[in-house]
Design an enzyme around this catalytic site. Sequence first.
Site, short mmCIF file in Angstrom:
data_model
loop_
_atom_site.label_atom_id
_atom_site.label_comp_id
_atom_site.label_asym_id
_atom_site.label_seq_id
_atom_site.Cartn_x
_atom_site.Cartn_y
_atom_site.Cartn_z
N TYR A 92 -18.76 -63.56 38.88
CA TYR A 92 -19.28 -62.50 38.01
C TYR A 92 -20.78 -62.42 38.21
O TYR A 92 -21.43 -63.41 38.57
CB TYR A 92 -19.07 -62.86 36.53
N GLU A 125 -15.87 -66.50 29.07
CA GLU A 125 -16.18 -67.50 28.04
C GLU A 125 -17.69 -67.76 27.93
O GLU A 125 -18.13 -68.86 27.62
CB GLU A 125 -15.41 -68.82 28.29
N ASN A 161 -13.76 -55.65 33.20
CA ASN A 161 -12.95 -56.86 33.31
C ASN A 161 -11.83 -56.86 32.28
O ASN A 161 -12.11 -56.78 31.09
CB ASN A 161 -13.83 -58.09 33.09
N GLU A 162 -10.62 -56.93 32.75
CA GLU A 162 -9.44 -56.93 31.87
C GLU A 162 -9.60 -55.88 30.76
O GLU A 162 -9.40 -56.16 29.58
CB GLU A 162 -9.22 -58.34 31.29
N GLU A 165 -7.10 -63.55 39.37
CA GLU A 165 -7.42 -64.77 38.62
C GLU A 165 -6.17 -65.63 38.60
O GLU A 165 -5.32 -65.49 37.72
CB GLU A 165 -7.84 -64.45 37.17
#
Length: 650
Positions: A72, A118, A176-177, A268
């Site tokens: 990232y 996270e 992202n997602e 992922e």
Amino acid sequence: MRLLLLFLCGALTAASARRTFGIDYENNCFLKDGQPYRYISGTIHYFRVPAKYWEDRLLKMRALGCNAVQTYIMWLWHEPIQGHYSFSGSVNITRFLTIANRLGLDVILRIGPYSDAEQDMGGFPAWTLKERGIQFRTSDPRYTQLVKTWWDKLLPMIKPFLYTNGGPVIMVQVENEYGWWNPIDKNYTSWLLSVLSLFSGNLAQSHFGDGIVYFTTDPAQPALVKGGHIEGAYASVDFGSGLDEKAVGDSFKIQRIVSPRGPLINSEFYPGWFTEWGEKYVYTPASAVIKTMNAMYALNASFNIYLVHGGTNFGYAAGAEHIGDQPFHTVTTSYDWSAPIREDGHTIGKFFEMQQAIHALTGKPIRPLPPPIIRQAYGSIEMRYYGTVFDHLKELTLDKPVHSRYPLTAEDVDHYYGFLLYEVKLPKDAKITINATDAINDRGDFFLNRRIKLLSTQRAQSQQTVFVIDRAHYDLDENQPLLLSILVENQGRICYTPRLSDYKGIVQNITANGKALEKWTIYRISFTDIIRKLEEAPEELQLRVRESENDLTSMTKFIPSLFVGEFDTKGRTVGDTWIDTTDWGKGQMFTGKAFGLGRYWPSKGPQLTLYHPMVQAGKNQLVFFELDKPGNCFGKKCYAQSVLNPLWIQ
Ligand SMILES: *[C@@H]1O[C@H](CO)[C@@H](O)[C@H](O)[C@H]1NC(C)=O
Ligand SMILES: *[C@@H]1O[C@H](CO)[C@@H](O)[C@H](O)[C@H]1NC(C)=O
Ligand SMILES: *[C@@H]1O[C@H](CO)[C@@H](O)[C@H](O)[C@H]1NC(C)=O
Ligand SMILES: *[C@@H]1O[C@H](CO)[C@@H](O)[C@H](O)[C@H]1NC(C)=O
Ligand SMILES: *[C@@H]1O[C@H](CO)[C@@H](O)[C@H](O)[C@H]1NC(C)=O
């Protein structure tokens, strides 16, 4: 989009001398310079690994059998203050890309602007919260303007590293997602893609160009993959270990809903998982990883091992989760992830099992590992008491305290991470009922007259904080002033789910006998100055402690205090170490150069040791800011340990 890419594939085959990268829809693969291509990539987050070890970790990743690296780009590290950019030292992204290129690793960039991973607020810098009511991850112009300004700075730096420009970057992930987000705003994601590419944008706005593949990643669930899909970007999925051939096939069928042709991609593939304070560390065995890896490979899929090396949430960088009606939890300082390359760079048994398995699949020769990183155990470290947060408030306060009628949040006073101390005078009433319900993010330590610890609160799902101060109990009449102090710890912003606007500090009024308390003084706590002073003139600080109450009685009053220790590399090769905090309470750890080794919380677990990669030859100072209680005390002496290996509560 299909037409455009098919045309591109044709062009690739015709002019294979050019550096080209694209998708071959007919043969369900990538084409690189006109040749079929697939990747086994691994994720390493440059912002979680000391820059001095980037090359070491990338060499190890290559030795595992990876031909690509995925990372990232984490906005918060590069624009810590609005308009003030940072691309040097530990966040020198161009250096990271240069090393990957030199080692022959292709690069898959996840450019954000939102990342999760996270990290605090999923990678958004906390100053974005200063715009009250901002709608993150939508077309809200207050938000898109910030993204545009950031990308205008970032994208020109990335451009020379694109594959077509001679660099290693073959693919760029947008958002992202996003399929998890609610509400889904496709205008926003199409706009992101238009800024990045020619495919759906206008030429004048474009930063990149053709020859790279833009893609999205979502968990292998139909609704999520559809929600996250952007017209013009290639959709991929993510899923973890332990899945057999059938389950892998089923997961890829979900990718096929939106990507009916083209390469199968697991962006992922999890060889483990992250850990939160209060959870268990879960070790994922190599056999579960290899089973799924083999199944994916047999389907000609490309996959990215998330993570090959997790690294560390140094300082205050770890994010938090607060999903549904589950309690608020912070991710541990270690981001080890049960990855094949351990947090300290050590290649564990799982690494070699995976290496053999990948070798068996690809048939490519196994590359040698770089020399091992030296680790040392320097033994017991006496941690001397250096006084409470109040003893040193002057040195601990950044700039000047802020005065405000009502409490201000951490973001309001531009103190985005760590601790704040709030103080206010209490009314003259004989009995005072304080109501601080849902006012403190995330932990509050309440004190009376800077000497008496009243209570400590920890953010939970629903938090009723109501208590009574009875002057008679403390032998104080109504003429004696009462000062309420609240030390507030920011335990990391929520990084995932729609609760992204996670303000810190005191976020609601606190009432005394039903009336909002007024005239607050707010101290922004920083450890940089005091740590410098501890190195330069420790006697002076020690003297002040002695004048107050330098004994264990004051320590056991549980007022957040500084503890300072030292170890010496004398007679030994300098090497990294692990600091064992077993038996201590909870706090923040720093090196003598005020480098933040991170949060420790052994009383909660499961992480007991903090990785220390900043050891220097000679004396090394260690500083704890301990909130609950000193540990390993014998008489008046308390200790930490320097050990060789990480420890987790089982
Ligand atoms: C990043 O690293 C490169 C290579 O070491 C160096 O030339 C460049 O100046 C660095 N960038 C910044 C902003 O420090
Ligand atoms: C997306 O853009 C279209 C056309 O401008 C508009 O009608 C629609 O309301 C927008 N949707 C959202 C969610 O903003
Ligand atoms: C994988 O690719 C090879 C070579 O193109 C092809 O022969 C084979 O059928 C493919 N396998 C699957 C499961 O698609
Ligand atoms: C405390 O404040 C909260 C939030 O304002 C309120 O809901 C609650 O009723 C109050 N509790 C008491 C005991 O006054
Ligand atoms: C605190 O109370 C004052 C007075 O009622 C009000 O103006 C202010 O908005 C409140 N602050 C918060 C954060 O609720």
